[in-house]
Design a protein around this motif. Structure first.
Motif, PDB file in Angstrom:
ATOM      1  N   ILE A 178       0.856  -1.172   0.000  1.00  0.00           N
ATOM      2  CA  ILE A 178       0.000   0.000   0.000  1.00  0.00           C
ATOM      3  C   ILE A 178       0.905   1.239   0.000  1.00  0.00           C
ATOM      4  CG2 ILE A 178      -1.799   1.231   1.272  1.00  0.00           C
ATOM      5  CD1 ILE A 178      -2.558  -1.481   2.471  1.00  0.00           C
ATOM      6  N   PRO A 179       0.624   2.216  -0.853  1.00  0.00           N
ATOM      7  CA  PRO A 179       1.468   3.413  -0.920  1.00  0.00           C
ATOM      8  C   PRO A 179       1.460   4.195   0.407  1.00  0.00           C
ATOM      9  CG  PRO A 179      -0.152   3.411  -2.688  1.00  0.00           C
ATOM     10  CD  PRO A 179      -0.446   2.241  -1.836  1.00  0.00           C
ATOM     11  N   ARG A 180       2.606   4.788   0.728  1.00  0.00           N
ATOM     12  CA  ARG A 180       2.765   5.536   1.990  1.00  0.00           C
ATOM     13  C   ARG A 180       1.797   6.721   2.067  1.00  0.00           C
ATOM     14  NH1 ARG A 180       5.534   6.777   6.414  1.00  0.00           N
ATOM     15  NH2 ARG A 180       6.340   8.873   6.783  1.00  0.00           N
ATOM     16  N   ALA A 181       1.597   7.397   0.976  1.00  0.00           N
ATOM     17  CA  ALA A 181       0.694   8.555   0.960  1.00  0.00           C
ATOM     18  C   ALA A 181      -0.724   8.149   1.365  1.00  0.00           C
ATOM     19  CB  ALA A 181       0.689   9.201  -0.411  1.00  0.00           C
ATOM     20  N   ARG A 182      -1.157   6.981   0.901  1.00  0.00           N
ATOM     21  CA  ARG A 182      -2.512   6.518   1.230  1.00  0.00           C
ATOM     22  C   ARG A 182      -2.613   6.166   2.714  1.00  0.00           C
ATOM     23  NH1 ARG A 182      -6.246   2.663  -2.431  1.00  0.00           N
ATOM     24  NH2 ARG A 182      -8.083   2.900  -1.132  1.00  0.00           N
ATOM     25  N   LEU A 183      -1.543   5.558   3.264  1.00  0.00           N
ATOM     26  CA  LEU A 183      -1.532   5.241   4.697  1.00  0.00           C
ATOM     27  C   LEU A 183      -1.542   6.518   5.545  1.00  0.00           C
ATOM     28  CD1 LEU A 183       0.993   2.279   4.884  1.00  0.00           C
ATOM     29  CD2 LEU A 183      -1.463   2.204   5.268  1.00  0.00           C
ATOM     30  N   LEU A 184      -0.820   7.552   5.096  1.00  0.00           N
ATOM     31  CA  LEU A 184      -0.802   8.821   5.823  1.00  0.00           C
ATOM     32  C   LEU A 184      -2.165   9.494   5.791  1.00  0.00           C
ATOM     33  CD1 LEU A 184       2.689  10.277   4.829  1.00  0.00           C
ATOM     34  CD2 LEU A 184       2.010   9.221   6.985  1.00  0.00           C
ATOM     35  N   ASP A 185      -2.850   9.395   4.658  1.00  0.00           N
ATOM     36  CA  ASP A 185      -4.215   9.939   4.579  1.00  0.00           C
ATOM     37  C   ASP A 185      -5.141   9.208   5.545  1.00  0.00           C
ATOM     38  OD1 ASP A 185      -3.485  11.792   2.678  1.00  0.00           O
ATOM     39  OD2 ASP A 185      -4.132  10.551   0.969  1.00  0.00           O
ATOM     40  N   LEU A 186      -4.997   7.888   5.598  1.00  0.00           N
ATOM     41  CA  LEU A 186      -5.800   7.087   6.522  1.00  0.00           C
ATOM     42  C   LEU A 186      -5.521   7.496   7.969  1.00  0.00           C
ATOM     43  CD1 LEU A 186      -7.728   4.703   7.080  1.00  0.00           C
ATOM     44  CD2 LEU A 186      -5.696   3.243   7.123  1.00  0.00           C
ATOM     45  N   CYS A 217      -7.065  10.276  13.012  1.00  0.00           N
ATOM     46  CA  CYS A 217      -6.791  11.284  14.044  1.00  0.00           C
ATOM     47  C   CYS A 217      -7.942  12.270  14.166  1.00  0.00           C
ATOM     48  CB  CYS A 217      -5.483  12.006  13.736  1.00  0.00           C
ATOM     49  SG  CYS A 217      -4.043  10.952  13.963  1.00  0.00           S
ATOM     50  N   GLN A 218      -8.559  12.624  13.052  1.00  0.00           N
ATOM     51  CA  GLN A 218      -9.692  13.532  13.112  1.00  0.00           C
ATOM     52  C   GLN A 218     -10.886  12.873  13.798  1.00  0.00           C
ATOM     53  OE1 GLN A 218     -10.291  14.598   9.035  1.00  0.00           O
ATOM     54  NE2 GLN A 218      -8.661  16.150   9.026  1.00  0.00           N
ATOM     55  N   ILE A 219     -11.110  11.600  13.515  1.00  0.00           N
ATOM     56  CA  ILE A 219     -12.259  10.890  14.088  1.00  0.00           C
ATOM     57  C   ILE A 219     -12.092  10.705  15.593  1.00  0.00           C
ATOM     58  CG2 ILE A 219     -13.468   8.666  14.145  1.00  0.00           C
ATOM     59  CD1 ILE A 219     -12.933   8.488  11.109  1.00  0.00           C
ATOM     60  N   PHE A 220     -10.898  10.269  16.009  1.00  0.00           N
ATOM     61  CA  PHE A 220     -10.681   9.938  17.422  1.00  0.00           C
ATOM     62  C   PHE A 220     -10.068  11.086  18.228  1.00  0.00           C
ATOM     63  CE2 PHE A 220     -10.564   5.763  15.244  1.00  0.00           C
ATOM     64  CZ  PHE A 220     -11.673   5.205  15.858  1.00  0.00           C
ATOM     65  N   SER A 221      -9.990  12.266  17.647  1.00  0.00           N
ATOM     66  CA  SER A 221      -9.472  13.467  18.329  1.00  0.00           C
ATOM     67  C   SER A 221      -8.080  13.242  18.916  1.00  0.00           C
ATOM     68  CB  SER A 221     -10.417  13.917  19.435  1.00  0.00           C
ATOM     69  OG  SER A 221     -11.661  14.235  18.891  1.00  0.00           O
ATOM     70  N   THR A 222      -7.194  12.733  18.104  1.00  0.00           N
ATOM     71  CA  THR A 222      -5.803  12.576  18.510  1.00  0.00           C
ATOM     72  C   THR A 222      -4.931  13.452  17.620  1.00  0.00           C
ATOM     73  OG1 THR A 222      -5.531  10.665  17.067  1.00  0.00           O
ATOM     74  CG2 THR A 222      -6.125  10.222  19.360  1.00  0.00           C
ATOM     75  N   THR A 223      -3.677  13.590  17.997  1.00  0.00           N
ATOM     76  CA  THR A 223      -2.755  14.448  17.266  1.00  0.00           C
ATOM     77  C   THR A 223      -2.172  13.699  16.078  1.00  0.00           C
ATOM     78  OG1 THR A 223      -2.193  15.498  19.340  1.00  0.00           O
ATOM     79  CG2 THR A 223      -0.722  15.913  17.499  1.00  0.00           C
ATOM     80  N   TYR A 224      -2.220  14.343  14.934  1.00  0.00           N
ATOM     81  CA  TYR A 224      -1.627  13.750  13.727  1.00  0.00           C
ATOM     82  C   TYR A 224      -0.134  14.008  13.758  1.00  0.00           C
ATOM     83  CZ  TYR A 224      -0.577  13.009   8.797  1.00  0.00           C
ATOM     84  OH  TYR A 224      -0.038  12.561   7.620  1.00  0.00           O
ATOM     85  N   ASN A 225       0.641  12.942  13.816  1.00  0.00           N
ATOM     86  CA  ASN A 225       2.092  13.049  13.942  1.00  0.00           C
ATOM     87  C   ASN A 225       2.734  11.938  13.094  1.00  0.00           C
ATOM     88  OD1 ASN A 225       4.658  13.585  14.747  1.00  0.00           O
ATOM     89  ND2 ASN A 225       4.400  12.853  16.834  1.00  0.00           N
ATOM     90  N   PRO A 226       2.815  12.120  11.774  1.00  0.00           N
ATOM     91  CA  PRO A 226       3.321  11.051  10.920  1.00  0.00           C
ATOM     92  C   PRO A 226       4.815  10.776  11.112  1.00  0.00           C
ATOM     93  CG  PRO A 226       2.959  13.024   9.628  1.00  0.00           C
ATOM     94  CD  PRO A 226       2.428  13.285  11.003  1.00  0.00           C
ATOM     95  N   GLU A 227       5.602  11.770  11.543  1.00  0.00           N
ATOM     96  CA  GLU A 227       7.039  11.557  11.756  1.00  0.00           C
ATOM     97  C   GLU A 227       7.331  10.948  13.117  1.00  0.00           C
ATOM     98  OE1 GLU A 227       6.038  14.820  10.812  1.00  0.00           O
ATOM     99  OE2 GLU A 227       6.244  14.289   8.697  1.00  0.00           O
ATOM    100  N   ARG A 228       6.317  10.794  13.938  1.00  0.00           N
ATOM    101  CA  ARG A 228       6.413  10.228  15.290  1.00  0.00           C
ATOM    102  C   ARG A 228       7.430  10.990  16.156  1.00  0.00           C
ATOM    103  NH1 ARG A 228       3.749   5.108  15.396  1.00  0.00           N
ATOM    104  NH2 ARG A 228       3.278   4.424  13.313  1.00  0.00           N
ATOM    105  N   ILE A 229       7.334  12.295  16.103  1.00  0.00           N
ATOM    106  CA  ILE A 229       8.193  13.163  16.903  1.00  0.00           C
ATOM    107  C   ILE A 229       7.638  13.217  18.322  1.00  0.00           C
ATOM    108  CG2 ILE A 229       9.030  15.538  17.172  1.00  0.00           C
ATOM    109  CD1 ILE A 229       8.672  15.860  14.153  1.00  0.00           C
ATOM    110  N   ARG A 230       8.519  13.199  19.313  1.00  0.00           N
ATOM    111  CA  ARG A 230       8.082  13.306  20.705  1.00  0.00           C
ATOM    112  C   ARG A 230       7.645  14.736  20.972  1.00  0.00           C
ATOM    113  NH1 ARG A 230      11.867  10.261  24.932  1.00  0.00           N
ATOM    114  NH2 ARG A 230      10.955   8.210  24.618  1.00  0.00           N
TER     115      ARG A 230
END
Length: 114
Positions: A4-12, A17-30
């Motif tokens: 599966i392409p990375r861009a599609r996984l990032l969109d997912l 994150c929008q649905i569950f009210s969490t922070t979108y952090n694709p780089e997994r920065i602390r």
């Protein structure tokens, strides 16, 4: 099986994150979100310890209008203890500052300049 392409996984991930009210952090920065979401500990610690009782100073300030005479044994003991000591051991300006204030520092500058 195709990857599966990375861009599609990032969109997912973004939609999740929008649905569950969490922070979108694709780089997994602390970012400290886990700590910042926790309840503050200060109020519960403050409730744990009993409130401080009144001191002589607070009572004296509170009832100043009544002109009551108060006896502060700790302050009296401190004053008696300091009376026996020479002035140099008390807090205040150092000897160097005292010399500077009296004008002796100007003499030193003149000697250095010559």
């Amino acid at each position: 099986m195709a990857a599966i392409p990375r861009a599609r996984l990032l969109d997912l991930m973004k939609v999740q994150c929008q649905i569950f009210s969490t922070t979108y952090n694709p780089e997994r920065i602390r970012m400290g979100n886990k700590i910042l979401r926790q309840r503050l500990k200060g109020p519960s610690l403050e409730k744990y310890y009993p409130p401080r009782g009144p001191t002589i100073l607070t009572l004296e300030k509170e009832f100043k209008s009544l002109e009551l005479e108060t006896i502060n044994e700790e302050a009296d003991w401190r004053e008696e203890h300091l009376e026996g000591q020479p002035e140099t051991t008390r807090k205040g300006c150092t000897e160097e500052e005292a010399h500077a204030a009296s004008g002796n520092s100007a003499d030193k500058k003149d000697k250095k300049g010559k």
